[in-house]
Design a protein around this motif. Sequence first.
Motif, PDB file in Angstrom:
ATOM      1  N   UNK A 190       0.922  -1.136  -0.092  1.00 32.30           N
ATOM      2  CA  UNK A 190      -0.279  -0.139   0.008  1.00 32.30           C
ATOM      3  C   UNK A 190       0.765   1.420   0.030  1.00 32.30           C
ATOM      4  N   UNK A 191       0.524   2.296  -0.947  1.00 38.99           N
ATOM      5  CA  UNK A 191       1.335   3.417  -0.898  1.00 38.99           C
ATOM      6  C   UNK A 191       0.407   4.567  -0.577  1.00 38.99           C
ATOM      7  N   UNK A 192       0.586   4.905   0.976  1.00 36.65           N
ATOM      8  CA  UNK A 192      -0.267   6.134   1.441  1.00 36.65           C
ATOM      9  C   UNK A 192      -0.006   7.373   0.842  1.00 36.65           C
ATOM     10  N   UNK A 193      -0.663   8.013   0.153  1.00 36.74           N
ATOM     11  CA  UNK A 193      -0.135   9.463  -0.174  1.00 36.74           C
ATOM     12  C   UNK A 193      -0.712  10.459   0.669  1.00 36.74           C
ATOM     13  N   UNK A 194      -1.765  10.172   1.352  1.00 38.36           N
ATOM     14  CA  UNK A 194      -2.206  11.451   2.178  1.00 38.36           C
ATOM     15  C   UNK A 194      -2.929  10.614   3.667  1.00 38.36           C
ATOM     16  N   UNK A 195      -2.778  11.053   4.723  1.00 40.29           N
ATOM     17  CA  UNK A 195      -3.252  10.679   5.894  1.00 40.29           C
ATOM     18  C   UNK A 195      -2.348   9.345   6.548  1.00 40.29           C
ATOM     19  N   UNK A 196      -3.036   8.666   7.297  1.00 37.72           N
ATOM     20  CA  UNK A 196      -2.306   7.571   8.148  1.00 37.72           C
ATOM     21  C   UNK A 196      -3.342   6.400   8.333  1.00 37.72           C
ATOM     22  N   UNK A 197      -2.694   5.352   8.029  1.00 36.71           N
ATOM     23  CA  UNK A 197      -3.409   3.982   7.797  1.00 36.71           C
ATOM     24  C   UNK A 197      -2.428   3.080   8.217  1.00 36.71           C
ATOM     25  N   UNK A 198      -2.874   2.266   9.105  1.00 36.49           N
ATOM     26  CA  UNK A 198      -2.165   1.154   9.698  1.00 36.49           C
ATOM     27  C   UNK A 198      -2.006  -0.052   8.775  1.00 36.49           C
ATOM     28  N   UNK A 199      -1.031  -0.841   8.387  1.00 34.46           N
ATOM     29  CA  UNK A 199      -1.171  -2.150   7.915  1.00 34.46           C
ATOM     30  C   UNK A 199      -0.500  -3.216   8.637  1.00 34.46           C
ATOM     31  N   UNK A 200      -1.234  -4.427   8.821  1.00 35.57           N
ATOM     32  CA  UNK A 200      -0.720  -5.741   9.126  1.00 35.57           C
ATOM     33  C   UNK A 200      -1.102  -6.797   8.537  1.00 35.57           C
ATOM     34  N   UNK A 252      -7.873   1.603  -5.222  1.00 30.96           N
ATOM     35  CA  UNK A 252      -7.461   2.746  -4.309  1.00 30.96           C
ATOM     36  C   UNK A 252      -8.502   2.641  -3.106  1.00 30.96           C
ATOM     37  N   UNK A 253      -8.076   3.499  -2.306  1.00 26.93           N
ATOM     38  CA  UNK A 253      -8.687   3.523  -1.059  1.00 26.93           C
ATOM     39  C   UNK A 253      -8.716   5.278  -0.566  1.00 26.93           C
TER      40      UNK A 253
END
Length: 294
Positions: A190-200, A252-253
């Motif tokens: 995942x390439x997070x362009x804006x904001x904060x998301x946690x990946x596990x 996308x998300x």
Amino acid sequence: MLYLENSRLKVAIQEPGELYRGSRFDWTGFVSQITLDESVNFCVPEQLEEGKGTGGLGFCNEFGMEKPIGYDDIRPGEEFPKIGVGLLKKDTEEAYDFFKAYDVTPVETEIRQDDDSITFDLTSSSESDYSYRLVKKISLKVNRLTYSYQLKNTGKLPIHTNEYSHNFIGINNQAIGSGYRLTIPNMEDIDIAVGSISKSANQLTWEETPEADFYASISWNKTDADYNWDLYNNEVGAGVKELSDFKPSKVALWGYTHVVCPELFIDIDLEPGETKKWERVYEFYQEDEKTTII
């Protein structure tokens, strides 16, 4: 307002031009609310503050977000087709901007309804020799909602565009935060362009309610998983899975404080006379469900 209803689902569908009259989203099959078992709602607006955003709501799709049909070949003052909307007027030489509100000449749509489905049938043409027929059917079976698309190029020029569903989801209006988890079994990265998301592993979560937009591109690998994504809220004990069987051209998300939007794109390349068919399938469930009978 149109409705589809069975023993599990109730779906509210806006008639073309009834609620949404913008230039971005497809006016046909604009689903403004989905209710599971008379107790769980899934649809929320794009923005909670009036006057912000582009008018998205619930499950609504868009054609040509990145590939507007014929836009680059016409002059300001001329019109180009936006599938499911009508003809949009180009007003400057600037690049197409899906956020922008263009003047719309709506396309006429025939609506047919039976007990478990609603079909939208429309044909549009333009002076630039682009023409198409779109037949979109929305149907229910137990706890599944299916969009069936059939797009035919009836014009003289090839159609190169794309389509996706925005899926503005907020389960029982719960704010985005630790109660949500988004599982994507096909996710590689995942390439997070804006904001904060946690990946596990294959799960995405939010430690707290985001204060602004988040956006990410997801590397996706087709596997034998039973679903493409699964958004679940453990405080409500309910979720929704997308089961569509096409291979996305892009994943996308997007989201905000109140909404999560997993988006699977499909490319469309049609020579004159050619037809493309595809489906988007969603399954809505509560936590005590072990299996789904279809």
